[in-house]
Design an enzyme around this catalytic site. Structure first.
Site, short mmCIF file in Angstrom:
data_model
loop_
_atom_site.label_atom_id
_atom_site.label_comp_id
_atom_site.label_asym_id
_atom_site.label_seq_id
_atom_site.Cartn_x
_atom_site.Cartn_y
_atom_site.Cartn_z
N CYS B 152 0.65 -0.91 0.05
CA CYS B 152 -0.23 -0.08 -0.40
C CYS B 152 0.72 1.55 0.25
O CYS B 152 0.91 2.39 -0.64
CB CYS B 152 -1.12 0.15 1.09
N TYR B 153 1.65 0.90 0.42
CA TYR B 153 2.96 2.21 0.68
C TYR B 153 3.77 2.50 -0.15
O TYR B 153 3.67 4.10 -1.09
CB TYR B 153 3.57 2.19 1.96
#
Lengths: 348, 348, 348, 348
Positions: B152-153
């Site tokens: 996600c990051y």
């Protein structure tokens, strides 16, 4: 401790409420009836039922003579621009004042005028006013007639960088301050963006064209560094009522170790009662300082890039506003500096 | 659209749930009975009552042969290290796989082993696997046997910097990624730090000694820039269930204007269906992308310092996980890329 | 499915937004440009960035002729009292209307006038309008010219008691409805009590002198029971954006068992696609229905006192407003009743 | 005020933390090093960083002799069943004890055994122990050797009904207590249902088969009414850390007016320092009592049905646990009853 009386002007806002809450447990100060132009005549505890049985007096109207008759100190929590013309009336009546607005935070009235787009009616007082940052201006605050309480973002940012700038340990040209604030930082304003349904589950940056706290941060960083400095500062809102975390990115002038950083911070804040340098491996957390005047700080070395990261957590209404004000007022009144402030965070 | 069947392994976790939720409205894919080792035999909707009447089948146990008999595609949402040994069994049975773990995200197995401290059982597959970032590897995803869904990051960070790195517009040595995530990023783990009472009203940075997404971000940034790069990356948790905001700080190689930045981003993402470049003056907001596969990005010039700031918002379970997976699966199956993904954010 | 066009009047409020969101995934309806008096001319997705790329048209002004030219159906989400005079203009132009206000919910105009303290300009339409409760008035809705969408509290309450009242199983004189609602129930109004800082961490009852949904609940309960009934109804606000839970307390006319209750509810709702009777031991949870048109209900016998307790959970913007409206519109248009509504709750 | 020393056993849980927090501002009590079996040897402020600089001692292990040597009073916050066997060891050593568990709340050991499904090892102490409800048992608490702190739900419920039951003003057979609690009521347990992602945005009833606080509520209501009573009690969890609201429904024995109710409550609580009867038109709000020992109550007449509704708000960790304990300890120690408890709610 001889009791002193404090008048709070603009008492029904969040900062005023928080100061009144802190004063409920203070041994030296007593609060005069709270002053609120918009709620004058209405019992304070009717406006804010949390104060039932504690602050039931009707709100007083804004009247410098009445304040002079009632109080030893006055705290003004008024909009920017309003303070600038009201505070001098209090000073003229011999009162000592702590002001929450930005009106007296700038040594250079031109910087104020650029940031707030208002002419300053009393530039002379800008020179006299003391920036109410106890860790740096403790002695001057103690004897000040007018103290300008720092902004919340400047407080979190400055406590994060002070040890490094004071030691000349970092470059002054590439500092980034990324900060997040709880919603109470916006004040008690009935505006759509601050509604529950528009703030919950949301994180957003704001003021991308320039936040007014930026020149305030730069003023004090420049004083610390002994040279004019600019920073990149991006504030964000996060879904909680209180709390502020600054994540500051800096470049060391020469290679440092994690141990060096830790020693530097521990030494710098050794005697500070309200700044807590965390143990290695621990990171500041806003809930640990909720409702208090503490600032929790921790420096980290990013071994991958050699950059320094400093984390700094405060309660924006606490060390970022009312608790910092109370710390300064304690100094002004000659009370122990942490009287009423030895509080554990409402972590749960 | 010919219907294809998807098996979801590890379906009771947050990513699995979100994928199942998205599949409820998908015209082409049908979900096979969800697979969950820990809840095998228990109706899925008993574990997650939100799925009553929608996914009531009992969870199936982990069995590659059963999956091969049931499915055209398999999505694995298993812990790091577990995928590495399970996924090959699926490939051997002729299945095409999208894997949510980090096990196949690294082209260089050594980078994986350094970040995850696990030996890689199938380094050969690291070369074959395609990093499931549709905006960059669209064509390779379409024909891949094994897709490694990005973290996600990395998704939020890479979409923020891609236009600048691809254009060679920024220095590669001083990038800072400050990111915040909702609590669901930690997964469905009954651990004290993720309790309601320990997460509400709290913001905290974590993984200061190095987050495992850092080398993943660096891998893809390096590919974009055409040179090895390092970044400073600090993740934070904020009190909301979903949502991620990356605030990225970069230095232009030569002076740019706000208009230049905007043009660069608009051009770069002109044909992208799920990346929205915001109008000037607007800032990305996590609630605007909640429950969707959108990434909202906006570049800003900090006129004070000349630095570039890019904001990028995703739903960590959406574009940061399940919606990005569905986008890749659509490509793999030959479906329209945004089938099931033309969703408005659950802003309220 | 032949495409039909829906106009949404008052589209920028929370109910309008939710209906637009649901329509993004609907196979039969297309939304006409949204209508908003206060934002006329402004792109909808500028007002609500969650709709970027999905609903970018400028908001249209309130104009019955324009609506008649554009639409097959109109949904009005206007303040009480405003609908009463605007809706007839739409009906006069041959449009079929679903109205979200209370203006046409009462069969007896006097009941409306007592509750809303407004004279009703078109009492004749009160007789014609159909109360948009699909589980009870399915057939009449299908052919109605004017549907009055039920209030959120009435929806949750009525679905909880309908099986018991219809069976004559409970006393009609002692029913207590205790209900809680998320803050979005208050609408998109910039008023102090709905600020994040005034709503977070707070639970409060309101409208103790009588909520306007009480007579609406009583009207429909009386119809179900076949006799005039009064209920005690206390609404509360709780700190979440969406969700509503009704806890209803009733006295059985003769002793019942838990198994009796369960059978009664299962039979009553056997064919209902959007009412889910939970398994014994399970309790409704607002997060399981978030973003959906489902109502989860469960009856319980309090063995200690012999009283019956029914729990009923909906999303106040879903089954309590927009999803229920869509269910009715599907019936009106001859579409499958659950088209666009087979959604899993956004439980995380 | 002569200083007295308090030992807190089970100090790292939420109740223990809250009591330590309150003691930080107490003039008479000093906390002994906190006792925690699971964290023995670890500095308390390492477990709970909110206490850095305030409670830094290592946690002590569970040892009755050590406690006897250190303390004047001991507060036990141990699981049900554990207290029953540990507390006698403290009493035997001459300590006075306030116990947070349910083990000594029941006068009749059989009631305890039925509710908690545990045999009671010391039924003799059930007779001796005083139920720590200061508003009712003030004098007996003052001289007690063993005080059983009431449960949070009982506290909120009993303060709501005491004026009515004591006056014989309501029927005893139809009382309904609908109550909601913040998540901290579940304690500091790493269990899935209390994770942030499973509790946020959710309201759910629980313990439908019978909550263990029901017989506790019934015991004290029966004492008040002078006859055996049963109540219907339904607890719910709502998404906030702290706070509890009881909404109690009762039937008057003979018709009453709103003015009668108000007079009854005002008279009954006239001398109570921590119970606030709200002004007409005002409703209790959990945020107004957050972090305090106050209970805010307000009675209402439902004119439609003649039923009485009483609202009662407490902080479940405050008046519902630690602040009530401190009130009792003040009485036991001969300190002013509200010492350390004149606190304003953390409303923002």
């Amino acid at each position: 401790m001889e009791r002193k009386r404090i008048g709070i002007v603009g008492a029904t806002g969040y900062v005023g409420m928080e100061l009144l809450r802190l004063l409920c447990g203070h041994a030296g100060f007593r609060a005069a009836p709270p002053v609120s132009k918009s709620h004058a005549g209405r019992p304070f505890s009717e406006v804010h039922p949390a104060f039932r049985g504690l602050v039931d007096e009707p709100c007083a109207d804004l009247d410098p003579d009445w304040l002079a008759a009632q109080c030893d100190f006055v705290v003004t929590a008024l909009p920017h621009g309003v303070s600038a013309s009201f505070v001098p009336q209090l000073l003229d009546r011999g009162l000592r004042v702590l002001d929450h607005s930005a009106d007296f935070r700038f040594r250079d009235p031109a910087a104020y005028e650029a940031a707030y787009r208002l002419p300053h009616p009393r530039p002379d007082l800008c020179a006299e006013a003391v920036y109410g940052w106890p860790e740096r201006y403790r002695d001057r605050i103690a004897s000040a007639r007018l103290v300008a309480n720092p902004g919340c973002y400047p407080t979190a940012s400055l406590l994060a960088v002070a040890p490094l700038l004071a030691a000349g340990a970092v470059r002054t040209d590439g500092i980034v301050v990324n900060a997040v604030s709880g919603i109470s930082g916006a004040g008690r304003k009935a505006e759509t963006p601050y509604l529950y349904c528009e703030s919950a589950d949301d994180v957003r940056a704001y003021a991308m064209a320039g936040h007014r706290h930026t020149p305030e941060i730069e003023q004090e960083m420049s004083f610390l560094a002994g040279e004019a400095m600019r920073v990149t500062f991006v504030p964000h809102l996060v879904p909680m009522k209180r709390g502020m975390l600054a994540t500051v990115y800096l470049e060391p002038r020469s290679p440092v170790t994690q141990a060096d950083l830790r020693t530097l911070f521990l030494d710098f804040y050794r005697s500070e009662p309200l700044v807590r340098v965390l143990a290695d491996g621990s990171t500041p957390s806003t809930r640990s300082v909720a409702g208090t005047g503490f600032c929790d700080v921790a420096p980290f070395l990013d071994a991958r890039t050699g950059r320094i990261i400093v984390l700094s957590a405060i309660d924006n209404l606490g060390k970022g506003a009312a608790a910092q004000a109370l710390q300064a007022l304690n100094l002004m009144a000659g009370f122990p500096e942490t009287e009423g402030l030895r509080l554990a965070g409402l972590a749960v």
